[in-house]
Design an enzyme around this catalytic site. Structure first.
Site, mmCIF file in Angstrom:
data_model
loop_
_atom_site.group_PDB
_atom_site.id
_atom_site.type_symbol
_atom_site.label_atom_id
_atom_site.label_comp_id
_atom_site.label_asym_id
_atom_site.label_seq_id
_atom_site.Cartn_x
_atom_site.Cartn_y
_atom_site.Cartn_z
ATOM 1 N N SER A 186 0.927 -1.149 -0.003
ATOM 2 C CA SER A 186 -0.029 0.152 -0.028
ATOM 3 C C SER A 186 0.804 1.397 -0.038
ATOM 4 O O SER A 186 1.638 1.343 -0.841
ATOM 5 C CB SER A 186 -0.813 -0.159 1.146
ATOM 6 O OG SER A 186 -1.881 0.782 1.002
ATOM 7 N N ASP A 212 -9.492 -6.231 -4.465
ATOM 8 C CA ASP A 212 -8.903 -4.884 -3.812
ATOM 9 C C ASP A 212 -9.948 -4.022 -3.990
ATOM 10 O O ASP A 212 -10.337 -3.522 -5.222
ATOM 11 C CB ASP A 212 -7.626 -4.685 -4.149
ATOM 12 C CG ASP A 212 -7.083 -3.536 -3.165
ATOM 13 O OD1 ASP A 212 -7.817 -2.879 -2.781
ATOM 14 O OD2 ASP A 212 -5.981 -3.387 -3.541
ATOM 15 N N HIS A 214 -7.503 -6.027 -0.204
ATOM 16 C CA HIS A 214 -6.205 -4.965 -0.073
ATOM 17 C C HIS A 214 -5.438 -5.536 0.868
ATOM 18 O O HIS A 214 -4.299 -5.428 0.817
ATOM 19 C CB HIS A 214 -6.686 -3.688 0.316
ATOM 20 C CG HIS A 214 -5.580 -2.501 0.321
ATOM 21 N ND1 HIS A 214 -5.083 -2.234 -1.044
ATOM 22 C CD2 HIS A 214 -5.166 -1.712 1.282
ATOM 23 C CE1 HIS A 214 -4.051 -1.268 -0.643
ATOM 24 N NE2 HIS A 214 -4.096 -1.303 0.737
#
Length: 337
Positions: free
Chosen positions: A148, A278, A306
Protein backbone atom coordinates in the site's frame (compact mmCIF):
# COMPACT_ATOMS: atom_id res chain seq x y z
CA UNK A 1 -10.51 -35.77 51.61
CA UNK A 2 -7.26 -34.91 53.42
CA UNK A 3 -7.11 -31.25 54.53
CA UNK A 4 -3.69 -30.75 52.92
CA UNK A 5 -5.02 -32.16 49.64
CA UNK A 6 -8.02 -29.82 49.84
CA UNK A 7 -5.73 -26.84 50.43
CA UNK A 8 -3.64 -27.84 47.42
CA UNK A 9 -6.71 -27.88 45.15
CA UNK A 10 -7.80 -24.49 46.49
CA UNK A 11 -4.35 -22.99 45.85
CA UNK A 12 -4.14 -24.57 42.38
CA UNK A 13 -7.63 -23.33 41.52
CA UNK A 14 -6.79 -19.83 42.71
CA UNK A 15 -3.54 -19.81 40.73
CA UNK A 16 -5.40 -20.71 37.53
CA UNK A 17 -8.26 -18.33 38.26
CA UNK A 18 -6.05 -15.23 38.51
CA UNK A 19 -4.76 -15.21 34.88
CA UNK A 20 -8.20 -16.26 33.58
CA UNK A 21 -9.88 -13.39 35.45
CA UNK A 22 -7.15 -11.00 34.30
CA UNK A 23 -7.72 -12.05 30.68
CA UNK A 24 -11.50 -11.63 30.95
CA UNK A 25 -11.11 -8.23 32.63
CA UNK A 26 -8.66 -7.09 29.95
CA UNK A 27 -10.95 -8.30 27.18
CA UNK A 28 -13.97 -6.49 28.64
CA UNK A 29 -12.37 -3.38 30.15
CA UNK A 30 -9.01 -2.82 28.45
CA UNK A 31 -9.10 -4.50 25.01
CA UNK A 32 -6.40 -2.14 23.70
CA UNK A 33 -3.98 -3.46 26.35
CA UNK A 34 -4.82 -7.00 25.29
CA UNK A 35 -4.00 -6.14 21.67
CA UNK A 36 -0.57 -4.80 22.70
CA UNK A 37 0.13 -7.92 24.74
CA UNK A 38 -0.94 -10.03 21.77
CA UNK A 39 1.64 -8.40 19.48
CA UNK A 40 4.32 -8.62 22.17
CA UNK A 41 3.67 -12.33 22.60
CA UNK A 42 3.59 -12.99 18.85
CA UNK A 43 6.88 -11.16 18.29
CA UNK A 44 8.45 -13.19 21.09
CA UNK A 45 7.07 -16.48 19.77
CA UNK A 46 8.44 -15.78 16.27
CA UNK A 47 11.84 -14.64 17.54
CA UNK A 48 11.48 -11.02 16.41
CA UNK A 49 13.50 -8.57 18.52
CA UNK A 50 12.70 -4.85 18.79
CA UNK A 51 15.55 -2.36 18.43
CA UNK A 52 16.05 1.38 17.90
CA UNK A 53 18.39 3.20 15.54
CA UNK A 54 19.23 6.92 15.59
CA UNK A 55 20.06 9.23 12.71
CA UNK A 56 21.08 12.55 14.27
CA UNK A 57 18.09 13.36 16.51
CA UNK A 58 15.69 11.09 14.61
CA UNK A 59 14.78 7.66 16.04
CA UNK A 60 13.70 4.61 14.06
CA UNK A 61 11.98 1.65 15.72
CA UNK A 62 12.27 -1.74 14.04
CA UNK A 63 12.09 -5.46 14.67
CA UNK A 64 14.41 -8.05 13.20
CA UNK A 65 15.22 -11.75 13.09
CA UNK A 66 18.33 -13.53 11.89
CA UNK A 67 21.60 -12.11 10.59
CA UNK A 68 22.84 -11.09 7.14
CA UNK A 69 24.08 -14.12 5.22
CA UNK A 70 24.62 -15.31 1.68
CA UNK A 71 20.96 -14.71 0.88
CA UNK A 72 19.68 -11.13 0.61
CA UNK A 73 18.28 -9.48 3.72
CA UNK A 74 14.60 -8.50 3.49
CA UNK A 75 13.33 -5.06 4.52
CA UNK A 76 9.54 -4.68 4.91
CA UNK A 77 7.64 -1.38 4.71
CA UNK A 78 4.08 -1.35 6.09
CA UNK A 79 1.09 0.64 4.88
CA UNK A 80 -0.75 3.75 6.02
CA UNK A 81 -1.59 3.87 9.77
CA UNK A 82 -0.17 0.36 10.35
CA UNK A 83 3.09 -0.65 12.10
CA UNK A 84 5.95 -3.12 11.90
CA UNK A 85 3.93 -5.91 13.58
CA UNK A 86 1.54 -6.15 10.62
CA UNK A 87 4.21 -8.34 8.96
CA UNK A 88 4.15 -10.99 11.70
CA UNK A 89 1.56 -13.07 9.85
CA UNK A 90 4.04 -13.39 6.95
CA UNK A 91 7.13 -13.75 9.16
CA UNK A 92 5.49 -16.89 10.53
CA UNK A 93 5.92 -18.58 7.14
CA UNK A 94 9.46 -17.38 6.35
CA UNK A 95 12.59 -19.43 7.21
CA UNK A 96 14.21 -18.49 10.51
CA UNK A 97 17.64 -18.25 8.90
CA UNK A 98 16.53 -15.36 6.68
CA UNK A 99 17.55 -11.91 7.87
CA UNK A 100 14.28 -9.96 8.22
CA UNK A 101 13.84 -6.30 9.16
CA UNK A 102 10.44 -4.66 9.73
CA UNK A 103 10.57 -0.91 10.40
CA UNK A 104 7.94 1.50 11.69
CA UNK A 105 7.43 4.02 8.90
CA UNK A 106 8.07 7.74 9.62
CA UNK A 107 5.69 9.02 12.30
CA UNK A 108 4.28 5.56 13.05
CA UNK A 109 4.45 3.61 16.33
CA UNK A 110 7.98 3.86 17.76
CA UNK A 111 9.56 5.93 14.96
CA UNK A 112 9.88 9.69 15.49
CA UNK A 113 6.87 11.86 14.71
CA UNK A 114 7.56 15.52 14.00
CA UNK A 115 5.41 18.32 12.60
CA UNK A 116 8.49 19.53 10.75
CA UNK A 117 9.09 16.23 8.95
CA UNK A 118 8.43 15.70 5.24
CA UNK A 119 5.79 12.97 4.97
CA UNK A 120 5.55 13.04 1.18
CA UNK A 121 6.42 9.74 -0.48
CA UNK A 122 9.84 11.03 -1.55
CA UNK A 123 10.40 12.38 1.97
CA UNK A 124 9.58 8.99 3.46
CA UNK A 125 11.88 7.23 0.98
CA UNK A 126 14.69 9.54 2.10
CA UNK A 127 14.00 8.68 5.75
CA UNK A 128 14.03 4.94 5.00
CA UNK A 129 17.39 5.40 3.26
CA UNK A 130 18.69 7.04 6.44
CA UNK A 131 17.45 4.02 8.41
CA UNK A 132 19.14 1.62 5.98
CA UNK A 133 22.43 3.48 6.40
CA UNK A 134 22.00 3.54 10.19
CA UNK A 135 21.84 -0.23 10.50
CA UNK A 136 24.22 -0.75 7.54
CA UNK A 137 21.65 -2.88 5.75
CA UNK A 138 23.03 -1.81 2.36
CA UNK A 139 26.44 -3.39 2.85
CA UNK A 140 24.96 -5.90 0.41
CA UNK A 141 21.96 -5.24 -1.86
CA UNK A 142 18.76 -6.31 -0.11
CA UNK A 143 15.26 -7.34 -1.10
CA UNK A 144 12.69 -4.61 -0.44
CA UNK A 145 9.01 -5.35 0.26
CA UNK A 146 6.29 -2.72 0.57
CA UNK A 147 2.52 -2.77 0.78
CA UNK A 148 0.00 0.00 0.00
CA UNK A 149 1.62 3.32 1.06
CA UNK A 150 4.75 1.32 1.89
CA UNK A 151 4.65 -0.09 -1.65
CA UNK A 152 4.62 3.44 -3.03
CA UNK A 153 7.63 4.31 -0.85
CA UNK A 154 9.40 1.05 -1.79
CA UNK A 155 9.00 1.70 -5.51
CA UNK A 156 10.32 5.26 -5.20
CA UNK A 157 13.19 4.00 -3.02
CA UNK A 158 14.15 1.40 -5.65
CA UNK A 159 14.18 4.14 -8.30
CA UNK A 160 16.16 6.65 -6.21
CA UNK A 161 18.64 4.25 -4.55
CA UNK A 162 19.10 1.45 -7.11
CA UNK A 163 22.49 0.41 -5.72
CA UNK A 164 20.82 -0.62 -2.43
CA UNK A 165 18.29 -2.98 -4.00
CA UNK A 166 18.76 -6.42 -5.53
CA UNK A 167 15.02 -7.08 -5.97
CA UNK A 168 11.62 -5.66 -5.11
CA UNK A 169 8.17 -6.90 -4.06
CA UNK A 170 5.23 -4.49 -4.30
CA UNK A 171 1.98 -5.60 -2.65
CA UNK A 172 -1.11 -3.60 -3.73
CA UNK A 173 1.05 -0.45 -3.95
CA UNK A 174 -0.38 3.06 -3.89
CA UNK A 175 0.91 5.82 -6.16
CA UNK A 176 -0.61 4.73 -9.46
CA UNK A 177 -3.35 6.21 -11.64
CA UNK A 178 -6.19 3.79 -12.35
CA UNK A 179 -8.59 3.45 -15.24
CA UNK A 180 -11.16 2.01 -12.80
CA UNK A 181 -12.15 3.80 -9.61
CA UNK A 182 -12.07 1.59 -6.52
CA UNK A 183 -14.82 1.69 -3.90
CA UNK A 184 -12.49 3.71 -1.66
CA UNK A 185 -11.80 6.33 -4.35
CA UNK A 186 -15.54 6.66 -4.99
CA UNK A 187 -16.15 7.17 -1.28
CA UNK A 188 -13.48 9.87 -1.17
CA UNK A 189 -15.09 11.69 -4.10
CA UNK A 190 -18.49 11.58 -2.41
CA UNK A 191 -16.97 12.96 0.80
CA UNK A 192 -15.24 15.75 -1.12
CA UNK A 193 -18.47 16.72 -2.85
CA UNK A 194 -20.30 16.83 0.48
CA UNK A 195 -17.33 18.62 2.08
CA UNK A 196 -16.95 15.91 4.71
CA UNK A 197 -13.34 15.06 3.94
CA UNK A 198 -12.64 14.87 7.70
CA UNK A 199 -14.39 11.46 7.66
CA UNK A 200 -11.74 9.49 5.79
CA UNK A 201 -12.77 5.79 5.62
CA UNK A 202 -9.26 4.63 6.57
CA UNK A 203 -9.28 6.67 9.79
CA UNK A 204 -12.01 5.19 12.01
CA UNK A 205 -13.09 6.83 15.27
CA UNK A 206 -15.78 4.39 16.39
CA UNK A 207 -16.12 0.58 16.48
CA UNK A 208 -18.70 0.85 13.67
CA UNK A 209 -16.29 2.80 11.48
CA UNK A 210 -13.57 0.28 12.31
CA UNK A 211 -15.85 -2.56 11.16
CA UNK A 212 -16.54 -0.65 7.92
CA UNK A 213 -12.80 -0.15 7.34
CA UNK A 214 -12.12 -3.87 7.82
CA UNK A 215 -14.85 -4.67 5.28
CA UNK A 216 -13.36 -2.18 2.85
CA UNK A 217 -9.84 -3.61 3.18
CA UNK A 218 -10.66 -7.33 3.24
CA UNK A 219 -12.44 -9.69 0.91
CA UNK A 220 -12.59 -12.28 3.69
CA UNK A 221 -15.18 -11.29 6.27
CA UNK A 222 -13.55 -11.57 9.68
CA UNK A 223 -15.92 -11.84 12.65
CA UNK A 224 -14.39 -9.38 15.10
CA UNK A 225 -15.97 -9.07 18.58
CA UNK A 226 -17.21 -5.62 19.57
CA UNK A 227 -14.65 -5.43 22.39
CA UNK A 228 -11.77 -6.02 19.98
CA UNK A 229 -13.16 -3.41 17.56
CA UNK A 230 -13.27 -0.99 20.49
CA UNK A 231 -9.68 -1.90 21.40
CA UNK A 232 -8.49 -1.32 17.82
CA UNK A 233 -10.17 2.10 17.84
CA UNK A 234 -8.74 2.99 21.25
CA UNK A 235 -5.23 2.22 20.02
CA UNK A 236 -5.68 4.43 16.94
CA UNK A 237 -7.63 7.46 18.26
CA UNK A 238 -4.59 9.21 19.85
CA UNK A 239 -2.92 9.10 16.42
CA UNK A 240 -5.87 10.05 14.20
CA UNK A 241 -4.86 13.70 13.91
CA UNK A 242 -1.47 12.60 12.57
CA UNK A 243 -3.11 10.07 10.23
CA UNK A 244 -5.30 12.81 8.74
CA UNK A 245 -2.28 15.03 8.16
CA UNK A 246 -0.35 12.13 6.63
CA UNK A 247 -3.25 11.10 4.40
CA UNK A 248 -3.63 14.63 3.00
CA UNK A 249 0.12 14.69 2.38
CA UNK A 250 0.29 11.43 0.44
CA UNK A 251 -2.97 12.18 -1.41
CA UNK A 252 -1.61 15.56 -2.51
CA UNK A 253 -0.49 16.03 -6.13
CA UNK A 254 3.15 15.85 -4.99
CA UNK A 255 2.76 12.23 -3.85
CA UNK A 256 -0.47 10.88 -5.34
CA UNK A 257 1.21 9.28 -8.36
CA UNK A 258 4.80 9.04 -7.07
CA UNK A 259 5.22 5.38 -8.00
CA UNK A 260 3.89 6.01 -11.50
CA UNK A 261 6.36 8.88 -11.95
CA UNK A 262 9.31 6.75 -10.81
CA UNK A 263 8.43 3.28 -12.13
CA UNK A 264 10.38 3.65 -15.39
CA UNK A 265 13.54 4.15 -13.29
CA UNK A 266 13.12 0.85 -11.43
CA UNK A 267 15.78 -1.54 -12.75
CA UNK A 268 15.69 -4.25 -10.07
CA UNK A 269 13.73 -7.46 -10.79
CA UNK A 270 10.25 -6.70 -9.50
CA UNK A 271 7.40 -8.82 -8.18
CA UNK A 272 3.87 -7.43 -7.96
CA UNK A 273 1.24 -9.14 -5.77
CA UNK A 274 -2.33 -7.85 -5.80
CA UNK A 275 -5.68 -8.98 -4.43
CA UNK A 276 -8.18 -9.30 -7.28
CA UNK A 277 -11.01 -7.95 -5.11
CA UNK A 278 -9.04 -4.96 -3.77
CA UNK A 279 -11.57 -2.21 -2.95
CA UNK A 280 -8.97 0.33 -1.83
CA UNK A 281 -6.56 0.36 -4.79
CA UNK A 282 -7.85 -1.16 -8.01
CA UNK A 283 -6.06 -4.25 -9.29
CA UNK A 284 -5.62 -2.62 -12.72
CA UNK A 285 -2.53 -0.98 -11.22
CA UNK A 286 -0.71 -4.29 -11.64
CA UNK A 287 -0.85 -4.08 -15.43
CA UNK A 288 0.41 -0.47 -15.27
CA UNK A 289 3.53 -1.66 -13.45
CA UNK A 290 3.97 -4.71 -15.68
CA UNK A 291 4.03 -2.55 -18.80
CA UNK A 292 6.63 -0.14 -17.38
CA UNK A 293 9.08 -2.29 -15.40
CA UNK A 294 11.25 -4.80 -17.27
CA UNK A 295 11.38 -8.29 -15.78
CA UNK A 296 8.19 -7.70 -13.75
CA UNK A 297 6.42 -10.77 -12.33
CA UNK A 298 2.72 -10.22 -11.56
CA UNK A 299 0.57 -12.42 -9.31
CA UNK A 300 -3.14 -11.73 -8.89
CA UNK A 301 -4.67 -13.49 -5.88
CA UNK A 302 -8.27 -14.65 -6.24
CA UNK A 303 -10.73 -14.05 -3.39
CA UNK A 304 -8.42 -11.52 -1.78
CA UNK A 305 -8.78 -7.81 -1.01
CA UNK A 306 -6.35 -5.03 -0.14
CA UNK A 307 -5.10 -6.65 3.09
CA UNK A 308 -3.11 -9.33 1.26
CA UNK A 309 -0.65 -9.66 4.17
CA UNK A 310 -3.48 -10.56 6.58
CA UNK A 311 -5.76 -12.49 4.24
CA UNK A 312 -3.16 -14.62 2.43
CA UNK A 313 0.02 -14.62 4.52
CA UNK A 314 1.19 -18.15 3.65
CA UNK A 315 0.65 -17.62 -0.08
CA UNK A 316 2.38 -14.23 0.01
CA UNK A 317 5.37 -15.63 1.91
CA UNK A 318 5.65 -18.51 -0.56
CA UNK A 319 5.49 -16.15 -3.55
CA UNK A 320 8.29 -14.02 -2.11
CA UNK A 321 10.44 -17.10 -1.42
CA UNK A 322 9.79 -18.53 -4.90
CA UNK A 323 10.69 -15.19 -6.47
CA UNK A 324 13.95 -14.99 -4.53
CA UNK A 325 14.78 -18.61 -5.42
CA UNK A 326 14.14 -17.87 -9.11
CA UNK A 327 16.44 -14.86 -9.03
CA UNK A 328 19.12 -16.89 -7.23
CA UNK A 329 18.89 -19.60 -9.90
CA UNK A 330 19.13 -17.05 -12.72
CA UNK A 331 22.15 -15.43 -11.04
CA UNK A 332 23.89 -18.82 -10.70
CA UNK A 333 23.25 -19.64 -14.36
CA UNK A 334 24.79 -16.31 -15.40
CA UNK A 335 27.91 -17.01 -13.33
CA UNK A 336 28.29 -20.47 -14.88
CA UNK A 337 27.75 -19.25 -18.45
Amino acid sequence: MDLDMLNMFVIAGGTLAIPILAFVASFLLWPSALIRIYYWYWRRALGMQVRYANYDDYQFCYSYRGRPGYRPSILMLHGFSAHKDMWLSIVKFLPKNLHLVCVDMPGHEGTTRSDLDDYSISGQAKRIHQFVECIKLNRKPFHLVGTSMGGNVAGVYAAQYPEDICSLTLICPAGLPSTTDSKFIKQLRELQESRRIDRIPLIPSTPEEMADMLKLCSYVRFKVPQQILQGLVDVRIPHNEFYRKLFLEIADEKSRHSLHEHMSKIKAPTQVIWGKQDQVLDVSGASVLASAIPDCHVYILENCGHSVVVERPRKTANLILEFLALLHSIDNNKKQA
